[in-house]
Design a protein around this motif. Structure first.
Motif, PDB file in Angstrom:
ATOM      1  N   GLU A  77       0.835  -1.202   0.000  1.00  0.00           N
ATOM      2  CA  GLU A  77       0.000   0.000   0.000  1.00  0.00           C
ATOM      3  C   GLU A  77       0.874   1.258   0.000  1.00  0.00           C
ATOM      4  O   GLU A  77       0.574   2.230  -0.696  1.00  0.00           O
ATOM      5  CB  GLU A  77      -0.929   0.011   1.211  1.00  0.00           C
ATOM      6  CG  GLU A  77      -2.032  -1.030   1.134  1.00  0.00           C
ATOM      7  CD  GLU A  77      -2.819  -1.130   2.428  1.00  0.00           C
ATOM      8  OE1 GLU A  77      -4.047  -0.941   2.366  1.00  0.00           O
ATOM      9  OE2 GLU A  77      -2.219  -1.398   3.493  1.00  0.00           O
ATOM     10  N   GLU A  80       2.306   1.621  -3.485  1.00  0.00           N
ATOM     11  CA  GLU A  80       1.277   2.095  -4.418  1.00  0.00           C
ATOM     12  C   GLU A  80       1.077   3.607  -4.292  1.00  0.00           C
ATOM     13  O   GLU A  80       0.980   4.321  -5.290  1.00  0.00           O
ATOM     14  CB  GLU A  80      -0.028   1.345  -4.135  1.00  0.00           C
ATOM     15  CG  GLU A  80      -1.098   1.555  -5.159  1.00  0.00           C
ATOM     16  CD  GLU A  80      -2.286   0.616  -4.955  1.00  0.00           C
ATOM     17  OE1 GLU A  80      -2.960   0.354  -5.958  1.00  0.00           O
ATOM     18  OE2 GLU A  80      -2.542   0.170  -3.823  1.00  0.00           O
ATOM     19  N   HIS A 111       3.562  -3.049  -8.483  1.00  0.00           N
ATOM     20  CA  HIS A 111       3.336  -1.775  -7.802  1.00  0.00           C
ATOM     21  C   HIS A 111       4.502  -0.810  -7.976  1.00  0.00           C
ATOM     22  O   HIS A 111       4.479   0.301  -7.458  1.00  0.00           O
ATOM     23  CB  HIS A 111       3.055  -2.004  -6.315  1.00  0.00           C
ATOM     24  CG  HIS A 111       1.685  -2.518  -6.029  1.00  0.00           C
ATOM     25  ND1 HIS A 111       1.313  -3.825  -6.238  1.00  0.00           N
ATOM     26  CD2 HIS A 111       0.576  -1.891  -5.562  1.00  0.00           C
ATOM     27  CE1 HIS A 111       0.047  -3.987  -5.901  1.00  0.00           C
ATOM     28  NE2 HIS A 111      -0.431  -2.831  -5.500  1.00  0.00           N
TER      29      HIS A 111
END
Length: 146
Positions: A77, A80, A111
């Protein structure tokens, strides 16, 4: 004038953090090694928010060593969000993880990771791997300008 060589280590395992810090300092590669212990803290550091609001955004780290399995926000995350922002999309990010899962490696590259390195199990191999990473990303690699 050269930019200070700073490494951002994003690691929630205290034992791994100590070993990585020792290995990097022993290799004498960075002027400074900053540590974030979860994904949200890493983003706050990189975007100069929260407790890092006074950090100079014009001095990004030379490289980010990013674990996948982090509290609050996972390493993927974080990656990203870094790649989605023009300020950090070219920042070198190395996934440094205990994961041996093919899907984690694939997702890391999807990513935008620059490298995926599995943490070796043995203490000596781990220290050597971290030192080699530091030499490459801090002393050898030529990052993009701009």
């Amino acid at each position: 004038m050269s930019t200070p060589r700073t490494i951002l280590l994003v690691e929630d395992n205290p034992q791994d953090e100590i070993l990585i810090l020792r290995s990097l300092r022993k290799a004498n590669l960075a002027n400074q090694i900053d540590v974030a212990r979860d994904g949200q803290q890493a983003l706050n550091y990189l975007f100069c928010q929260g407790e890092f609001a006074s950090r100079n955004p014009e001095e990004p780290p030379t490289v980010v060593l990013l674990d996948i399995g982090l509290p609050r926000l996972s390493g993927l995350e974080v990656l990203e969000r870094l790649r989605a922002d023009s300020r950090t999309r070219l920042l070198p990010v190395v996934i440094l993880t205990s994961s041996d899962e093919d899907r984690d490696r694939l997702k890391s590259y999807e990513h935008g990771a620059n490298s995926f390195v599995r943490k070796p199990v043995s203490f000596a191999e781990f220290a050597e791997t971290v030192a080699q990473l530091g030499v490459y990303w801090v002393a050898t690699n030529q990052p993009p300008q701009g």
